[in-house]
Design a protein around this motif. Sequence first.
Motif, PDB file in Angstrom:
ATOM      1  N   SER A   5       0.917  -1.147  -0.015  1.00  0.00           N
ATOM      2  CA  SER A   5      -0.026   0.067  -0.154  1.00  0.00           C
ATOM      3  C   SER A   5       0.838   1.158   0.016  1.00  0.00           C
ATOM      4  O   SER A   5       0.514   2.412  -0.400  1.00  0.00           O
ATOM      5  CB  SER A   5      -0.868   0.108   1.236  1.00  0.00           C
ATOM      6  N   ARG A   6       2.092   1.047   0.306  1.00  0.00           N
ATOM      7  CA  ARG A   6       3.084   2.390   0.592  1.00  0.00           C
ATOM      8  C   ARG A   6       4.491   1.852   0.432  1.00  0.00           C
ATOM      9  O   ARG A   6       4.795   1.058   0.893  1.00  0.00           O
ATOM     10  CB  ARG A   6       2.797   3.090   1.948  1.00  0.00           C
ATOM     11  N   VAL A   7       5.334   2.712  -0.310  1.00  0.00           N
ATOM     12  CA  VAL A   7       6.659   2.448  -0.440  1.00  0.00           C
ATOM     13  C   VAL A   7       7.321   3.720   0.045  1.00  0.00           C
ATOM     14  O   VAL A   7       6.903   4.847  -0.497  1.00  0.00           O
ATOM     15  CB  VAL A   7       7.252   2.077  -1.787  1.00  0.00           C
ATOM     16  N   SER A   8       8.150   3.714   0.999  1.00  0.00           N
ATOM     17  CA  SER A   8       8.638   5.371   1.228  1.00  0.00           C
ATOM     18  C   SER A   8      10.146   4.790   1.996  1.00  0.00           C
ATOM     19  O   SER A   8      10.269   3.843   2.660  1.00  0.00           O
ATOM     20  CB  SER A   8       7.980   5.498   2.497  1.00  0.00           C
ATOM     21  N   GLY A   9      10.921   5.844   1.367  1.00  0.00           N
ATOM     22  CA  GLY A   9      12.263   5.741   1.597  1.00  0.00           C
ATOM     23  C   GLY A   9      13.346   6.492   0.510  1.00  0.00           C
ATOM     24  O   GLY A   9      12.706   7.458  -0.099  1.00  0.00           O
ATOM     25  N   LYS A  10      14.335   6.387   0.570  1.00  0.00           N
ATOM     26  CA  LYS A  10      15.459   6.801  -0.232  1.00  0.00           C
ATOM     27  C   LYS A  10      15.153   6.668  -1.665  1.00  0.00           C
ATOM     28  O   LYS A  10      14.503   5.392  -2.083  1.00  0.00           O
ATOM     29  CB  LYS A  10      16.732   6.697   0.047  1.00  0.00           C
ATOM     30  N   ALA A  11      15.461   7.425  -2.742  1.00  0.00           N
ATOM     31  CA  ALA A  11      15.160   7.136  -4.181  1.00  0.00           C
ATOM     32  C   ALA A  11      16.448   6.989  -4.783  1.00  0.00           C
ATOM     33  O   ALA A  11      17.579   7.914  -4.639  1.00  0.00           O
ATOM     34  CB  ALA A  11      14.169   8.243  -4.679  1.00  0.00           C
ATOM     35  N   LEU A  12      16.554   6.420  -5.994  1.00  0.00           N
ATOM     36  CA  LEU A  12      17.721   6.285  -6.752  1.00  0.00           C
ATOM     37  C   LEU A  12      17.390   7.036  -8.217  1.00  0.00           C
ATOM     38  O   LEU A  12      16.574   6.790  -8.626  1.00  0.00           O
ATOM     39  CB  LEU A  12      17.974   4.831  -7.220  1.00  0.00           C
ATOM     40  N   PRO A  13      18.138   8.156  -8.232  1.00  0.00           N
ATOM     41  CA  PRO A  13      18.007   9.106  -9.309  1.00  0.00           C
ATOM     42  C   PRO A  13      18.759   8.584 -10.725  1.00  0.00           C
ATOM     43  O   PRO A  13      19.628   9.112 -11.174  1.00  0.00           O
ATOM     44  CB  PRO A  13      18.429  10.550  -8.990  1.00  0.00           C
ATOM     45  N   LEU A  14      18.009   7.621 -11.453  1.00  0.00           N
ATOM     46  CA  LEU A  14      18.426   6.985 -12.458  1.00  0.00           C
ATOM     47  C   LEU A  14      18.212   7.918 -13.800  1.00  0.00           C
ATOM     48  O   LEU A  14      19.416   8.274 -14.383  1.00  0.00           O
ATOM     49  CB  LEU A  14      18.054   5.647 -12.795  1.00  0.00           C
ATOM     50  N   ASP A 130      19.754  16.023  -2.358  1.00  0.00           N
ATOM     51  CA  ASP A 130      19.781  15.626  -1.216  1.00  0.00           C
ATOM     52  C   ASP A 130      19.410  14.064  -1.171  1.00  0.00           C
ATOM     53  O   ASP A 130      18.103  13.672  -1.121  1.00  0.00           O
ATOM     54  CB  ASP A 130      18.556  16.223  -0.498  1.00  0.00           C
ATOM     55  N   PRO A 131      20.429  13.299  -1.442  1.00  0.00           N
ATOM     56  CA  PRO A 131      20.161  11.791  -1.359  1.00  0.00           C
ATOM     57  C   PRO A 131      19.338  11.091  -0.248  1.00  0.00           C
ATOM     58  O   PRO A 131      18.892  10.100  -0.479  1.00  0.00           O
ATOM     59  CB  PRO A 131      21.620  11.138  -1.401  1.00  0.00           C
ATOM     60  N   SER A 132      19.269  11.905   0.769  1.00  0.00           N
ATOM     61  CA  SER A 132      18.598  11.330   1.792  1.00  0.00           C
ATOM     62  C   SER A 132      17.072  11.698   1.797  1.00  0.00           C
ATOM     63  O   SER A 132      16.508  11.109   2.821  1.00  0.00           O
ATOM     64  CB  SER A 132      19.250  11.696   3.357  1.00  0.00           C
ATOM     65  N   ALA A 133      16.783  12.517   0.940  1.00  0.00           N
ATOM     66  CA  ALA A 133      15.300  12.969   1.033  1.00  0.00           C
ATOM     67  C   ALA A 133      14.301  11.551   0.973  1.00  0.00           C
ATOM     68  O   ALA A 133      14.781  10.675   0.216  1.00  0.00           O
ATOM     69  CB  ALA A 133      15.124  13.870  -0.166  1.00  0.00           C
ATOM     70  N   THR A 134      13.214  11.684   1.454  1.00  0.00           N
ATOM     71  CA  THR A 134      12.258  10.647   1.501  1.00  0.00           C
ATOM     72  C   THR A 134      11.270  10.895   0.371  1.00  0.00           C
ATOM     73  O   THR A 134      10.549  11.798   0.311  1.00  0.00           O
ATOM     74  CB  THR A 134      11.639  10.640   2.764  1.00  0.00           C
ATOM     75  N   VAL A 135      11.059   9.800  -0.406  1.00  0.00           N
ATOM     76  CA  VAL A 135      10.189   9.857  -1.492  1.00  0.00           C
ATOM     77  C   VAL A 135       9.005   8.756  -1.094  1.00  0.00           C
ATOM     78  O   VAL A 135       9.375   7.576  -0.561  1.00  0.00           O
ATOM     79  CB  VAL A 135      10.449   9.521  -2.742  1.00  0.00           C
ATOM     80  N   THR A 136       7.844   9.166  -0.952  1.00  0.00           N
ATOM     81  CA  THR A 136       6.787   8.238  -0.483  1.00  0.00           C
ATOM     82  C   THR A 136       5.625   7.854  -1.697  1.00  0.00           C
ATOM     83  O   THR A 136       5.149   8.992  -2.103  1.00  0.00           O
ATOM     84  CB  THR A 136       6.015   8.814   0.712  1.00  0.00           C
ATOM     85  N   VAL A 137       5.435   6.841  -2.025  1.00  0.00           N
ATOM     86  CA  VAL A 137       4.483   6.324  -2.746  1.00  0.00           C
ATOM     87  C   VAL A 137       3.328   5.630  -2.217  1.00  0.00           C
ATOM     88  O   VAL A 137       3.437   4.675  -1.504  1.00  0.00           O
ATOM     89  CB  VAL A 137       5.013   5.489  -3.885  1.00  0.00           C
ATOM     90  N   ASP A 138       2.137   6.210  -2.085  1.00  0.00           N
ATOM     91  CA  ASP A 138       1.012   5.860  -1.210  1.00  0.00           C
ATOM     92  C   ASP A 138      -0.041   5.390  -2.434  1.00  0.00           C
ATOM     93  O   ASP A 138      -0.717   6.237  -2.961  1.00  0.00           O
ATOM     94  CB  ASP A 138       0.470   6.893  -0.334  1.00  0.00           C
ATOM     95  N   THR A 143      -0.983   8.880  -4.404  1.00  0.00           N
ATOM     96  CA  THR A 143      -0.142  10.021  -4.535  1.00  0.00           C
ATOM     97  C   THR A 143       1.201   9.805  -4.238  1.00  0.00           C
ATOM     98  O   THR A 143       1.685   8.645  -3.901  1.00  0.00           O
ATOM     99  CB  THR A 143      -0.603  10.974  -3.196  1.00  0.00           C
ATOM    100  N   VAL A 144       2.152  10.534  -4.838  1.00  0.00           N
ATOM    101  CA  VAL A 144       3.510  10.604  -4.683  1.00  0.00           C
ATOM    102  C   VAL A 144       4.016  11.801  -3.792  1.00  0.00           C
ATOM    103  O   VAL A 144       3.799  12.795  -4.148  1.00  0.00           O
ATOM    104  CB  VAL A 144       4.237  10.533  -5.962  1.00  0.00           C
ATOM    105  N   SER A 145       4.772  11.765  -2.931  1.00  0.00           N
ATOM    106  CA  SER A 145       5.301  12.869  -2.086  1.00  0.00           C
ATOM    107  C   SER A 145       6.606  12.951  -1.688  1.00  0.00           C
ATOM    108  O   SER A 145       7.213  11.814  -1.601  1.00  0.00           O
ATOM    109  CB  SER A 145       4.310  13.374  -0.984  1.00  0.00           C
ATOM    110  N   ALA A 146       7.046  14.009  -1.551  1.00  0.00           N
ATOM    111  CA  ALA A 146       8.580  14.365  -1.255  1.00  0.00           C
ATOM    112  C   ALA A 146       8.709  15.640  -0.855  1.00  0.00           C
ATOM    113  O   ALA A 146       7.770  16.432  -0.938  1.00  0.00           O
ATOM    114  CB  ALA A 146       9.490  14.081  -2.335  1.00  0.00           C
ATOM    115  N   PRO A 147       9.769  16.198  -0.119  1.00  0.00           N
ATOM    116  CA  PRO A 147      10.039  17.594   0.307  1.00  0.00           C
ATOM    117  C   PRO A 147       9.730  18.226  -1.036  1.00  0.00           C
ATOM    118  O   PRO A 147      10.474  18.403  -1.886  1.00  0.00           O
ATOM    119  CB  PRO A 147      11.352  17.508   0.976  1.00  0.00           C
TER     120      PRO A 147
END
Length: 195
Positions: A5-14, A130-138, A143-147
Amino acid sequence: MKPVSRVSGKALPLGRADVDTDQIVPSDALKSISREGFGRFLFSEWREDPDFVLNRPEHAGSVVLLAGPNFGCGSSREHAPWAIQDYGFGAVIAPSFADIFRNNCGKIGLLAVELPQETVDALLSLVRADPSATVTVDLEARTVSAPGVTASFEMDDFTRRKLLSGLDDIGMTLTHEADIAAFEARRPDLLPVTR
């Protein structure tokens, strides 16, 4: 398949466009029909470059993969989403996906989320800064959210329900087990039966 239902954490910028399934997992790695163990082959040719984004320590542990348009094009190999998921990613965000790749993701519980190019670019810029930014897919809220970034995405109701329930194709079929048994009980004896 586990419910997601949700994936949240760091993201890899490919961020690369037109990444085909052979670049995701090379054909010489396709020696198993099990879904496990393909993560070690993910982007293996690109990983020979020590500066490749997946090799950078600041992106270790990323759970969201940020890709460019037409991600997963090329052959229909289901090993590509297997490798992405086995490596530890729970979601891929891109402006567009190859249809077969997107469908294969939905069959194993890997979220394939399409967002407009400008939104993906904003996420890529954020994560590169900011590689430590959290990206959340709900998935529940779609929705997708990040700072500094919030976006809605579309996903067909059938795929969404399967993912939220943790049902793959076999699991969906087994939700009708009583109907299947009733049908088999009504069939003439001379016809084959399933067991």
